[in-house]
Design an enzyme around this catalytic site. Sequence first.
Site, PDB file in Angstrom:
ATOM      1  N   ASP A 144       8.047   3.422   4.295  1.00 30.47           N
ATOM      2  CA  ASP A 144       7.164   3.308   5.544  1.00 30.47           C
ATOM      3  C   ASP A 144       5.939   3.975   5.584  1.00 30.47           C
ATOM      4  O   ASP A 144       5.619   4.812   4.663  1.00 30.47           O
ATOM      5  CB  ASP A 144       8.036   4.040   6.768  1.00 30.47           C
ATOM      6  N   HIS A 158       0.088  -2.779   2.301  1.00 31.25           N
ATOM      7  CA  HIS A 158       1.358  -3.277   1.737  1.00 31.25           C
ATOM      8  C   HIS A 158       1.305  -3.560   0.238  1.00 31.25           C
ATOM      9  O   HIS A 158       2.066  -3.476  -0.520  1.00 31.25           O
ATOM     10  CB  HIS A 158       1.576  -4.595   2.492  1.00 31.25           C
ATOM     11  N   LEU A 173      20.098  -0.090 -13.676  1.00 26.05           N
ATOM     12  CA  LEU A 173      20.119  -0.040 -12.398  1.00 26.05           C
ATOM     13  C   LEU A 173      20.107  -1.372 -11.491  1.00 26.05           C
ATOM     14  O   LEU A 173      19.812  -2.273 -11.868  1.00 26.05           O
ATOM     15  CB  LEU A 173      18.763   0.693 -11.710  1.00 26.05           C
TER      16      LEU A 173
END
Length: 248
Positions: free
Chosen positions: A21, A38, A132
């Site tokens: 955020d 962004h 991962l």
Amino acid sequence: MSFKDKIIKERLPNHLAIIMDGNGRWAKMRGEHRIIGHQNGVEAVRQTVEGAAELGISYLTLYAFSTENWNRPQDEILGLMSLLVEAIENETPTLMKNNVRLKAIGDLESLPEEVREKLQGTIDNTAKNTGLTLVLALSYSSRWEIMNAVGKIAEKVHSGDLAPEDVNESIFESHLTTSGIPDPELMIRTSGENRISNFLLWQLAYSELYFTDLFWPDFTKEELYKALLNYQSRERRFGKTSEQLNDN
Ligand code: IPE
Ligand code: IPE
Ligand code: MG
């Protein structure tokens, strides 16, 4: 000495979840359009994925777009969607290099076709990777996910495939979009907001929560290590007393 050297490998979370955020505020502070925030958030994603993969963390879930984010201005939504397509395309080689397997959770059918196709392409291409597992939460909200699971279970009960008395936690979990993914031990949120915003409500039941004031584009590997060290300093009691844990 970097924070990294202080991390105890044996006590890393198996699953780390992050609410990324603060992109908009990061841009605003610089007098830029929100989309610039962004764009700069992508570098923080890269650092976090690489950092988690290097440490040997098994699952990393990133909250990238919520169901509620569809209510944002149309130009921001479009900007985010094209950024997503671009990032998936550009980052695929890095995912392959780091042996990362990509998954996605959320109401994926509501995504534009181009995003869905690119996403599925990379999910397929990375499916055999064994390092991962990177889980992107896209058009995701926990209440949507829970209601979706409840609906599927109700259908099975209605058709006689499932007896009501057999509905338990594990049956319920197997109908969530996170089925097969263990609950996160640690959840990080950046930007100084101390809330969950409809993210993994069921799965976060016993997670440790870590909040930092940094805006997402300023999040780095070093900040990741700092959060992991903080996590390692905590005692997870699961309802027991501290004495009980220390006696064992
Ligand atoms: C997080 O940053 C990214 C998404 C929700 C897509 P924000 O866009 O929410 O940035 P702020 O919170 O407005 O600063
Ligand atoms: C949460 O961020 C969703 C994502 C990071 C994708 P928001 O910025 O949408 O959350 P609220 O609305 O401030 O709680
Ligand atoms: Mg926000």
